[in-house]
Each structure stands twice: as structure tokens, then as C-alpha cells.
Scaffold this active site. Structure first.
Site, mmCIF file in Angstrom:
data_model
loop_
_atom_site.group_PDB
_atom_site.id
_atom_site.type_symbol
_atom_site.label_atom_id
_atom_site.label_comp_id
_atom_site.label_asym_id
_atom_site.label_seq_id
_atom_site.Cartn_x
_atom_site.Cartn_y
_atom_site.Cartn_z
ATOM 1 N N ASN A 1 0.870 -1.178 0.000
ATOM 2 C CA ASN A 1 0.000 0.000 0.000
ATOM 3 C C ASN A 1 0.907 1.227 0.000
ATOM 4 O OD1 ASN A 1 -1.851 2.000 0.443
ATOM 5 N ND2 ASN A 1 -2.446 1.333 2.515
ATOM 6 N N HIS B 1 -9.700 0.854 4.701
ATOM 7 C CA HIS B 1 -8.430 1.165 5.362
ATOM 8 C C HIS B 1 -8.680 2.180 6.484
ATOM 9 C CE1 HIS B 1 -4.421 2.584 6.177
ATOM 10 N NE2 HIS B 1 -4.011 1.447 5.657
ATOM 11 N N GLU C 1 -7.136 4.660 7.487
ATOM 12 C CA GLU C 1 -6.961 6.082 7.132
ATOM 13 C C GLU C 1 -8.206 6.603 6.409
ATOM 14 O OE1 GLU C 1 -3.153 5.537 5.236
ATOM 15 O OE2 GLU C 1 -2.311 5.101 7.218
ATOM 16 N N GLY D 1 2.035 2.628 10.743
ATOM 17 C CA GLY D 1 2.975 3.728 10.568
ATOM 18 C C GLY D 1 3.621 4.198 11.857
HETATM 19 P P1 PGA Z 1 2.529 0.621 7.677
HETATM 20 O O1 PGA Z 1 1.105 0.747 6.955
HETATM 21 O O2 PGA Z 1 3.144 -0.673 7.190
HETATM 22 O O3 PGA Z 1 3.295 1.819 7.251
HETATM 23 O O4 PGA Z 1 2.257 0.578 9.150
HETATM 24 C C1 PGA Z 1 0.291 -0.374 6.785
HETATM 25 C C2 PGA Z 1 -1.021 0.047 6.172
HETATM 26 O O5 PGA Z 1 -1.536 1.121 6.541
HETATM 27 O O6 PGA Z 1 -1.588 -0.665 5.340
#
Ligand code: PGA
Length: 256
Positions: free
Chosen positions: A14, A99, A101, A177
Site C-alpha cells: 500500500n 483502510h 486512514e 505507521g
Molecule cells: P505501515 O502501513 O506498514 O506503514 O504501518 C500499513 C497500512 O496502513 O496498510
């Protein structure tokens, strides 16, 4: 009942809001130049919408698949800025929905995720349905209830066949993240709850076939212990997927 071994692991990148058409294609070429176990692990690259065409071209001679990060459930019409599933024809075989976000920053509701998942399946694409609890919910011991609710909202309305064809990504929001990943035990337990919830919606055979990834700060340092666990069928990778070598290391760790 399908044996867990019959589920082919799937590792998806992603890229979020990173890379345009040129550097996205360059990254896709760098990923495909890596030594990847593509017979054993399905690999999906999810660039931003503007990179779908160039990334699809960059991997067209390889089994690497392309996915969209976001779709709308209507097919066409006055929906400024949105992209429909039919518009992805020839470009993407997968689409992420739900997701965290999108849920947190753009107000995507469980009902939206349900509609999008249905549209993705009706259009012949594979949905990667992301679910996961927030830090507050985790601290309050509400993880099971949250996962049950998010999963039921979507899988209650699918058929067993649609369920079996879907991918779920378990992503604890506090691990995305942040560099803080769930322990392999925590990820495995939550994924077990998700599979049980899918079974309650569409029966055990379908639940045994749906692939459930872990996502949230997956890196070359922690992928072995996460992906070697039974029931964890691959990873949805954010940050580390922007580096071809790191992403390749994660793909290799997913070989059963
Ligand atoms: P990350 O993101 O590996 O940067 O924690 C994963 C995601 O949001 O799919």
C-alpha cells in the site's frame, strides 16, 4: 473444509499517497527485478490512482498484480474525484476498502465499506477489506467487539463464494505507521477472532478459504515471526513497501 495450507499467502504493497506515474513505475520495476517467490506468494502493488496505468504496464509481463487503494461503489456519474470499479478494468485486479486512514480521515463508515466491497466483487475484482481497532479500543479491551462488528457489517451480506474470494487485512490502528507492531501472538489471536466471525456469517468452509493478512509496521525485522504463524496469510505493507528490497524480504518471509 479447505486446509489452511490451501490458502496462498498474499502480500500487498500500500503505497498510500506516495509516487506518481514515473517513480511508481520505477518502483514497480525494482520490485519485479527482485528475486520473488511468485509461485508461492501472490504479490499486489497498490499505487495511487494516477500511477495505476504506468504500474500496470511495468508489471504486465509478470505475475505481480495491481490494486487500487480506493473505489466508489457507483459505476459512473456525478461523483467528483471518485473512481469506480468499471474504470479499473485492465488496470487493477484488487481494491483495498475500509483502510483505517479512509475510515478515520475521510469518514468511511462500515456501511460504505460494505457497499464498496460488494461493488468490487460485482466488478470481478478482489477486495482487500481492512479492519482493526484503535488504540483506545485496544486499551479498553474492545478489540474482539470492534472486529466482530466491522467484519459482520461486510460479510453478513456476501455469499459464501464471495467470502471465500475475498481478502481481509487485520490492521490494528495503533500499529499503522508507528513502528509498533502487534506481537505475533496478538495478531494470530485477532485473526482467529476474525475467521470465527466470518464463519458465523458465511459458514466455516468459506471462512477457511478467506485469506487474512496482518498489517501495521510490518518490516524485514519482524516479518519472519509474524508471517510464520498459522492463520496469518500474508501482509498489507505500508512504509516498508516503498523500498523494493525491504518489500521483497517481506514477500519471501510469506512463503509457507
Ligand atoms: P505501515 O502501513 O506498514 O506503514 O504501518 C500499513 C497500512 O496502513 O496498510
Amino acid at each position: 473444509m479447505t486446509s489452511p495450507q490451501a490458502r496462498r499467502p498474499i502480500v500487498a504493497a500500500n503505497w498510500k499517497m506516495n509516487t506518481g506515474p514515473d517513480d511508481g513505475a520505477q518502483l514497480a520495476r525494482a520490485v519485479s527485478a527482485e528475486d520473488l517467490p511468485l509461485a508461492q506468494v501472490e504479490v499486489v502493488l497498490c499505487p495511487p490512482a494516477t500511477g495505476l496505468t504506468s504500474v500496470a504496464e511495468a508489471v504486465e509481463d509478470s505475475p505481480i498484480a495491481v490494486g487500487a487503494q480506493h473505489v466508489y461503489w457507483e459505476s459512473s456519474g456525478a461523483f467528483t474525484g471518485e473512481i469506480s470499479v468499471p474504470m479499473l478494468t485492465g488496470l487493477a485486479a484488487y481494491a483495498i476498502t475500509g483502510h483505517s486512514e479512509r475510515r478515520q480521515l475521510f469518514g468511511e463508515s462500515d456501511l460504505d465499506v460494505r457497499r464498496k466491497t460488494l461493488a468490487i466483487l460485482s466488478g470481478g475484482l478482489t477486495p482487500i477489506v481492512a479492519v482493526g481497532e484503535s488504540l483506545d479500543q485496544w486499551d479498553a479491551g474492545e478489540t474482539l467487539a470492534v472486529l466482530r462488528s466491522q467484519v459482520t457489517q461486510v460479510f453478513d451480506v456476501l455469499s459464501p463464494e464471495q467470502t471465500a474470494a475475498s481478502v481481509i487485512a487485520y490492521e490494528p490502528v495503533w500499529a499503522i505507521g508507528t513502528g509498533r507492531n502487534a506481537s505475533p501472538e496478538q495478531a494470530q489471536e485477532a485473526i482467529g477472532w476474525i475467521r470465527d466471525t466470518v464463519a458465523a456469517c458465511q459458514g466455516r468452509p468459506a471462512a477457511e478459504r478467506v485469506r487474512i493478512q496482518y498489517g501495521g509496521s510490518v518490516s524485514p525485522d519482524n516479518c519472519d515471526e509474524l508471517l510464520s504463524r498459522d492463520g496469518i496469510d500474508g501482509a498489507l505493507v505500508g512504509g516498508a513497501s516503498l523500498d523494493a528490497a525491504q518489500f521483497a524480504a517481506i514477500v519471501r518471509a510469506a512463503v509457507p
